[in-house]
Design a protein around this motif. Sequence first.
Motif, PDB file in Angstrom:
ATOM      1  N   ASN A 281       0.821  -1.231   0.000  1.00 32.04           N
ATOM      2  CA  ASN A 281       0.000   0.000   0.000  1.00 32.04           C
ATOM      3  C   ASN A 281       0.845   1.267   0.000  1.00 32.04           C
ATOM      4  O   ASN A 281       0.354   2.354  -0.333  1.00 32.04           O
ATOM      5  CB  ASN A 281      -0.929   0.012   1.218  1.00 32.04           C
ATOM      6  CG  ASN A 281      -0.144   0.092   2.526  1.00 32.04           C
ATOM      7  OD1 ASN A 281       0.760  -0.710   2.775  1.00 32.04           O
ATOM      8  ND2 ASN A 281      -0.479   1.057   3.361  1.00 32.04           N
TER       9      ASN A 281
ATOM     10  N   THR B 204       0.665   2.445  -3.477  1.00 33.44           N
ATOM     11  CA  THR B 204      -0.654   2.721  -4.071  1.00 33.44           C
ATOM     12  C   THR B 204      -1.412   3.841  -3.357  1.00 33.44           C
ATOM     13  O   THR B 204      -2.309   4.441  -3.924  1.00 33.44           O
ATOM     14  CB  THR B 204      -1.535   1.447  -4.048  1.00 33.44           C
ATOM     15  OG1 THR B 204      -1.691   1.015  -2.681  1.00 33.44           O
ATOM     16  CG2 THR B 204      -0.913   0.337  -4.857  1.00 33.44           C
TER      17      THR B 204
ATOM     18  N   ASP C  14      -3.417  -4.553  -6.537  1.00 36.88           N
ATOM     19  CA  ASP C  14      -3.472  -5.449  -5.376  1.00 36.88           C
ATOM     20  C   ASP C  14      -2.605  -6.702  -5.501  1.00 36.88           C
ATOM     21  O   ASP C  14      -2.790  -7.649  -4.755  1.00 36.88           O
ATOM     22  CB  ASP C  14      -4.930  -5.869  -5.133  1.00 36.88           C
ATOM     23  CG  ASP C  14      -5.828  -4.675  -4.904  1.00 36.88           C
ATOM     24  OD1 ASP C  14      -5.424  -3.787  -4.137  1.00 36.88           O
ATOM     25  OD2 ASP C  14      -6.918  -4.600  -5.512  1.00 36.88           O
TER      26      ASP C  14
END
Length: 636
Positions: free
Chosen positions: A417, A420, A542
Amino acid sequence: MAEKAMEPYEIGELDHYLYGQGNHYEIYKKLGAHLVQKGKKKGVYFAVWAPHAKSVSVVGDFNDWDMEANPMERGEPLGIYTCFVPGVKENELYKYCIETCSGEYIFKADPYANYAELRPGTASKVTDLSRLKWTDQTWMENRKKWDHKKAPMSVYEAHIGSWKRHPGREDEGFYSYREFAKEAAAYLKDMGYTHIELIGIAEHPFDGSWGYQVTGYYAPTSRYGTPEDFAWMINHFHKNKIGVILDWVPAHFPRDAHGLADFDGTATYEYADPRQGEHPDWGTKIFDYGKNEVRNFLISNALFWIEKFHVDGLRVDAVASMLYLDYGKQDGQWIANKYGENKNLEAIDFFKHLNSVVLGRNPGALMIAEESTAWPMVTGDVEHDGLGFSLKWNMGWMHDFTEYMKLDPYFRKDNHNLMTFAMSYAYSENYILVLSHDEVVHLKCSMINKMPGLGFDKYANLKAGYAFMMGHAGKKLLFMGQEFAQLREWSEERELDWYLLAEKEHLAIQNWVRDLLHLYKQNKALYEMDQDWRGFEWINADDGYRSIFSFVRHSEDGKKNLLFVCNFTPMERADYRVGVPKRKQYKLVLNSDDEKYGGTGEERPVVYKAVKKECDGRPYSFAYKLPPYGVAVFEF
């Protein structure tokens, strides 16, 4: 009785009124030292604001630094002191001798001087800016129509004194402004940069401050030449279609005896209360943004660089330190505002005024905020209570990106993460992604030495990181030397390690960055919708287990889009399948496994045809051999 006729350079009632209101945007044409002719006599007209001084005189080479030779006359109501001294010529040194309220005599450099003595000297120097020559009319006309939101912007952050040096010289061997311009413009054109951002330009006494502690706000530093040389440099960059941004420091100034601190024996430019007027961490003084004359000094200074020297933008340093009254302070070291909050209401008002005036008068110019917190609407319109900046440095992205890149690839799957998250707030401001000088000093390591692993792994990691940055939404900035994987941290005391380019690994990184920059400039998909959510689309955000990121950058007309696939592990994916938006042909336009980028040079198809096979939640996909730390960019 009629008022006597005034010379155009003299300071009259209107000047006092506008300066007192904080709206005399070209006050630099009146304050300071200006070569003029009074009747038949040629000389210099001196003017300085010293509201609490008992008396002021001008001293210099021309009067043997005699405190009594050239007293100045006080003008009311603001306390602007003026005098004409016949016979003073260009390049003569001078200072103001100020008698303070307590009867002490202090010697100050001219806050509005356009040239200064080379350090360690601290005097101001008489100069004539009327001779500046410009041949960049085409650039300046085009700038008025330039829209940074729709245009490519890749910035090379540089420090002239440590970019390159002349070896074996008795002095420091600095390149002059002109020498730097010739070499740097050719280099930037070859590499594909659109802008250069220069740090350490306004005059400063200490090299180790990198120009972030300024004593001469209106003077290009004399380390690299004269103001004329500086103008020549800007002109040369413009002729080569390269924009110039300067670092600008309205947040604080040093305590040096010849500078702005306690200028007339009292807190003139700074807040008087040390809880408001001093930075404990930096040992510097904070400008008093509530004083109209101080605001005028700073706004006029921003306009001076942009209008007088044709600079294309200012990167405003340490904005957060101005916005928060408690920045870097402990309890008891700061005073809350009238609402009991930690917001500096005067600094907020200053930014709105500054950006409205600078950008209103200069369409196409840039005001860029280095703001490190989540302060809202830094680039929002002033009419809607924003601060009015053109762009904001994305410090959140920088922090997350460098933390991820430092990780051993084994642990990246648990920190996916970090790469992102920035897209979740990418459209809240107009962002520029930065890997600046601050990330490669003070034991933080150079970019290449942040990378985990040894040998091939380090360089391959860095290539993948740079590609991800270039594909991500936002404008781009990279500090000098990182484009060829400088090994050592940056130091202002030496030139970059250009000799590294004799080694194939460093040359490969430079080739990679060059081709990324040219890909960026040549593809609208990578810049024209930076502030539009339709411009960026995750294919797979993901795939944390494999630490692979795939995304598409869209052009506005949809004719030429780019698909990025970035592998952040040393694992080869011999048959990596990626979902795609359309059943089209996908052309490989950038491949990190190419030999010139330090890859294997393995032959592979150029065109890949999407087939009807579900992947990444999409009906169409194609397969590609993705090497360790591999990056592939496809056009469709």
